[in-house]
Structures are given as structure tokens and as C-alpha cells.
Design a protein around this motif. Structure first.
Motif, PDB file in Angstrom:
ATOM      1  N   PHE A  19       0.836  -1.200   0.000  1.00  0.00           N
ATOM      2  CA  PHE A  19       0.000   0.000   0.000  1.00  0.00           C
ATOM      3  C   PHE A  19       0.871   1.250   0.000  1.00  0.00           C
ATOM      4  N   ALA A  20       0.339   2.314  -0.588  1.00  0.00           N
ATOM      5  CA  ALA A  20       1.060   3.579  -0.701  1.00  0.00           C
ATOM      6  C   ALA A  20       0.754   4.469   0.496  1.00  0.00           C
ATOM      7  N   THR A  21       1.784   5.156   0.990  1.00  0.00           N
ATOM      8  CA  THR A  21       1.640   6.008   2.171  1.00  0.00           C
ATOM      9  C   THR A  21       1.710   7.496   1.857  1.00  0.00           C
ATOM     10  N   GLY A  22       2.283   7.852   0.707  1.00  0.00           N
ATOM     11  CA  GLY A  22       2.385   9.256   0.327  1.00  0.00           C
ATOM     12  C   GLY A  22       3.744   9.877   0.550  1.00  0.00           C
ATOM     13  N   SER A  23       4.572   9.272   1.412  1.00  0.00           N
ATOM     14  CA  SER A  23       5.914   9.815   1.655  1.00  0.00           C
ATOM     15  C   SER A  23       6.763   8.763   2.354  1.00  0.00           C
ATOM     16  N   HIS A  24       8.087   8.932   2.265  1.00  0.00           N
ATOM     17  CA  HIS A  24       8.992   8.022   2.971  1.00  0.00           C
ATOM     18  C   HIS A  24       8.774   8.103   4.481  1.00  0.00           C
ATOM     19  N   LYS A  25       8.552   9.300   4.980  1.00  0.00           N
ATOM     20  CA  LYS A  25       8.340   9.469   6.417  1.00  0.00           C
ATOM     21  C   LYS A  25       7.078   8.736   6.868  1.00  0.00           C
ATOM     22  N   SER A  26       6.034   8.790   6.055  1.00  0.00           N
ATOM     23  CA  SER A  26       4.801   8.073   6.389  1.00  0.00           C
ATOM     24  C   SER A  26       5.013   6.562   6.339  1.00  0.00           C
ATOM     25  N   SER A  27       5.857   6.109   5.419  1.00  0.00           N
ATOM     26  CA  SER A  27       6.173   4.680   5.371  1.00  0.00           C
ATOM     27  C   SER A  27       6.862   4.249   6.658  1.00  0.00           C
ATOM     28  N   LEU A  28       7.823   5.050   7.121  1.00  0.00           N
ATOM     29  CA  LEU A  28       8.498   4.744   8.379  1.00  0.00           C
ATOM     30  C   LEU A  28       7.521   4.750   9.549  1.00  0.00           C
ATOM     31  N   ASP A  29       6.586   5.675   9.526  1.00  0.00           N
ATOM     32  CA  ASP A  29       5.584   5.748  10.588  1.00  0.00           C
ATOM     33  C   ASP A  29       4.745   4.475  10.623  1.00  0.00           C
ATOM     34  N   ASN A  30       4.415   3.937   9.448  1.00  0.00           N
ATOM     35  CA  ASN A  30       3.651   2.694   9.391  1.00  0.00           C
ATOM     36  C   ASN A  30       4.466   1.507   9.889  1.00  0.00           C
ATOM     37  N   ILE A  31       5.774   1.529   9.656  1.00  0.00           N
ATOM     38  CA  ILE A  31       6.638   0.478  10.198  1.00  0.00           C
ATOM     39  C   ILE A  31       6.689   0.589  11.716  1.00  0.00           C
ATOM     40  N   ALA A  32       6.938   1.791  12.212  1.00  0.00           N
ATOM     41  CA  ALA A  32       7.075   2.007  13.653  1.00  0.00           C
ATOM     42  C   ALA A  32       5.796   1.671  14.411  1.00  0.00           C
ATOM     43  N   SER A  33       4.640   1.948  13.796  1.00  0.00           N
ATOM     44  CA  SER A  33       3.357   1.717  14.471  1.00  0.00           C
ATOM     45  C   SER A  33       2.846   0.291  14.303  1.00  0.00           C
ATOM     46  N   GLY A  34       3.522  -0.504  13.471  1.00  0.00           N
ATOM     47  CA  GLY A  34       3.109  -1.888  13.277  1.00  0.00           C
ATOM     48  C   GLY A  34       2.087  -2.104  12.182  1.00  0.00           C
ATOM     49  N   ASN A  35       1.768  -1.064  11.415  1.00  0.00           N
ATOM     50  CA  ASN A  35       0.806  -1.209  10.319  1.00  0.00           C
ATOM     51  C   ASN A  35       1.427  -1.820   9.069  1.00  0.00           C
ATOM     52  N   ALA A  36       2.755  -1.818   9.005  1.00  0.00           N
ATOM     53  CA  ALA A  36       3.478  -2.433   7.893  1.00  0.00           C
ATOM     54  C   ALA A  36       4.706  -3.130   8.461  1.00  0.00           C
ATOM     55  N   ASP A  37       5.233  -4.073   7.695  1.00  0.00           N
ATOM     56  CA  ASP A  37       6.392  -4.840   8.156  1.00  0.00           C
ATOM     57  C   ASP A  37       7.703  -4.371   7.545  1.00  0.00           C
TER      58      ASP A  37
ATOM     59  N   LEU B 205      19.499  11.292   6.773  1.00  0.00           N
ATOM     60  CA  LEU B 205      19.098  12.578   7.349  1.00  0.00           C
ATOM     61  C   LEU B 205      18.079  12.386   8.470  1.00  0.00           C
ATOM     62  N   PHE B 206      17.150  11.443   8.300  1.00  0.00           N
ATOM     63  CA  PHE B 206      16.172  11.162   9.357  1.00  0.00           C
ATOM     64  C   PHE B 206      16.879  10.764  10.656  1.00  0.00           C
ATOM     65  N   LEU B 207      17.891   9.909  10.544  1.00  0.00           N
ATOM     66  CA  LEU B 207      18.616   9.472  11.738  1.00  0.00           C
ATOM     67  C   LEU B 207      19.474  10.598  12.306  1.00  0.00           C
ATOM     68  N   ARG B 208      20.107  11.365  11.432  1.00  0.00           N
ATOM     69  CA  ARG B 208      20.975  12.452  11.895  1.00  0.00           C
ATOM     70  C   ARG B 208      20.195  13.497  12.674  1.00  0.00           C
ATOM     71  N   TYR B 209      18.971  13.778  12.233  1.00  0.00           N
ATOM     72  CA  TYR B 209      18.183  14.826  12.868  1.00  0.00           C
ATOM     73  C   TYR B 209      17.070  14.260  13.754  1.00  0.00           C
ATOM     74  N   ASP B 210      17.274  13.013  14.200  1.00  0.00           N
ATOM     75  CA  ASP B 210      16.450  12.406  15.257  1.00  0.00           C
ATOM     76  C   ASP B 210      14.957  12.394  14.949  1.00  0.00           C
ATOM     77  N   VAL B 211      14.608  12.039  13.731  1.00  0.00           N
ATOM     78  CA  VAL B 211      13.199  11.844  13.411  1.00  0.00           C
ATOM     79  C   VAL B 211      12.726  10.593  14.161  1.00  0.00           C
ATOM     80  N   PRO B 212      11.722  10.717  15.030  1.00  0.00           N
ATOM     81  CA  PRO B 212      11.342   9.610  15.924  1.00  0.00           C
ATOM     82  C   PRO B 212      11.029   8.307  15.211  1.00  0.00           C
ATOM     83  N   GLU B 213      10.312   8.378  14.085  1.00  0.00           N
ATOM     84  CA  GLU B 213       9.929   7.157  13.380  1.00  0.00           C
ATOM     85  C   GLU B 213      11.148   6.346  12.938  1.00  0.00           C
ATOM     86  N   ALA B 214      12.200   7.042  12.512  1.00  0.00           N
ATOM     87  CA  ALA B 214      13.399   6.351  12.043  1.00  0.00           C
ATOM     88  C   ALA B 214      14.122   5.647  13.183  1.00  0.00           C
ATOM     89  N   LYS B 215      14.066   6.215  14.375  1.00  0.00           N
ATOM     90  CA  LYS B 215      14.761   5.649  15.528  1.00  0.00           C
ATOM     91  C   LYS B 215      14.199   4.286  15.932  1.00  0.00           C
TER      92      LYS B 215
END
Length: 241
Positions: free
Chosen positions: A150-168, A179-189
Motif C-alpha cells: 500500500f502507498a503512504t504518500g511519503s517516505h516518512k509516512s512509510s516509516l511511521d507505518n513500520i514504527a506503528s506496526g501497520n506495515a512490516d 538525514l532522518f537518523l541524523r536529525y532524530d526523526v522519531p519514526e526512524a529511531k
């Protein structure tokens, strides 16, 4: 009607790096003005994937993903260069995507992802869809590998779906993931990179050299490229029955 010409770098622009994107944009526009380029737009205009500016013919210089370049934008844009980024996963004009899963997942190989749920940022994305499709194609059965895509609309949204358990799993542009890791984007962590062999390819992006903001955005310089783009052909990823 008079149309001001637009310079746009939307690919790696998100709130945590907006300050550096603006610095880089200002440096490029200032240099173009010094070179005598007329009718430049003096403020940044939000233009995801340069869609609006390409459609209205106002784009002067931009940055786009390789798959739309050879498909949706075919014949509309001219490639002049690609930035050379420096990340833990790639360097120079070469780039790769990284396959990402939750930190606490048990997946160890790409084959382990069979019958899992896959999030893609868009079906027209080289890094999020096309590269991943090529990676799993040899492992597919009757053209199918994942149980759901399924499409999420952005890479950040894809990571959010991984972090929340909606995608594997999902595939993320390696520069953006860095860049997400360097600037501490929560979903990437909450995610980790799954080891993948040779998951890389050249990407075409129109760009211009500017010093301001380059280091903070992981830009090392530019490399010229031939116009031919060896993108993997084929349609979107298909899920299992």
C-alpha cells in the motif's frame, strides 16, 4: 501571462532540515542571479516532486526522482547533473535504497519478508517502489511476493507505518534515511536496516553547486551524467493473493 521561473529542491526537504534547505536554495538562486538569469522567483514555493512547476512550465532548476523522470516527466525535463551525497550506504553519484524493518522484528534477510505487508511512499517512486520491486522479483512466485502493498504518500509516512506496526517493511532513499537518523526523526529511531546485497543504482537529479547548507544536507558535490537512465522497467509491486 508572465511566469516567474522557479528553483525547487523538494526531495530531502522536511521540517528538521528546512533551515539548511533554505540556505542551499538561497545560495543557488543568488548565484543564478549573478549569472544574469532573469525572472527568478524570490521565495521558496512548496512544490512536492516539482509537480506544479513542471505542469505550468515555470520550473527552471529542480530535483526529481529517477522513476518519474523517465515516466511521468518523460520528455519534459533535461538532466544536467546529479548531486554527490555521502552516507553510510553510498557515496558519490551512486545511490541506493535501504530496506527498513522494525528494530524488534525477527526478519534477517529479504527472503524473510515473503507474505509480509509492504509500505511504499508512492507507486511512481524509484527508491521506495521500483528498486524494491527489482530486489524481490527473483524471489517472487507468479509475480507475487508480499501479502499486501500500500502507498503512504511519503517516505516518512512509510516509516511511521513500520514504527506503528501497520506495515512490516519498506524501502527508503538512503540519503533521506541518513538525514532522518541524523536529525532524530522519531519514526526512524524505531527501525533498522535489513542487509541487502547490491541494492544500488545511479540516480538522475538536476542540481547546481552551492556551498551553503551542503554539509548539513550530506551533499559533497556534483557529477555530470549521460541522459540515458538505466531504470529498471516494469510495473508496480504486486502483492500476494
Amino acid at each position: 501571462m508572465h511566469v516567474q521561473r522557479l528553483v525547487s529542491f523538494p526531495m530531502y526537504d522536511f521540517p528538521e532540515v528546512r533551515h539548511y534547505t533554505i540556505r542551499f536554495w538561497n545560495a543557488v538562486v543568488d548565484q543564478l542571479a549573478k549569472e544574469g538569469v532573469p525572472d527568478l522567483r524570490e521565495t521558496i514555493v512548496p512544490d512536492p516532486a516539482c509537480e506544479k512547476s513542471v505542469a505550468e512550465g515555470s520550473l527552471l532548476l529542480g530535483q526529481v526522482c529517477g522513476y518519474p523522470l523517465t515516466h511521468a516527466y518523460s520528455g519534459q525535463l533535461r538532466v544536467i547533473a546529479t548531486p554527490c551525497y555521502s552516507t553510510p550506504y553510498s557515496s558519490g553519484p551512486e545511490y541506493c535504497s535501504v530496506v527498513v524493518v522494525r528494530k524488534d522484528s525477527t526478519y534477517q534477510t529479504v527472503a524473510d519478508l515473503r507474505h509480509t505487508r509492504c509500505a511504499v511512499n508512492g507507486y511512481d517512486s524509484n527508491s521506495g517502489m521500483n528498486m524494491l520491486r527489482a530486489l524481490v522479483a527473483p524471489l517472487s512466485h507468479n509475480g507475487r511476493f508480499f501479502s499486501k502493498v500500500f502507498a503512504t504518500g511519503s517516505h516518512k509516512s512509510s516509516l511511521d507505518n513500520i514504527a506503528s506496526g501497520n506495515a512490516d517493511c519498506c524501502a527508503i532513499d538512503c540519503v533521506l534515511y541518513t538525514l532522518f537518523l541524523r536529525y532524530d526523526v522519531p519514526e526512524a529511531k524505531q527501525t533498522r536496516v535489513l542487509p541487502t546485497p547490491g541494492f544500488g543504482h545511479k540516480r538522475h537529479r538536476a542540481a547546481l553547486r552551492a556551498n551553503a547548507g551542503r554539509t548539513s544536507l550530506s551533499i559533497r558535490g556534483l557529477a555530470s551524467l549521460a541522459l540515458a537512465y538505466p531504470a529498471v522497467s516494469g510495473g508496480p509491486i504486486r502483492c500476494g493473493d
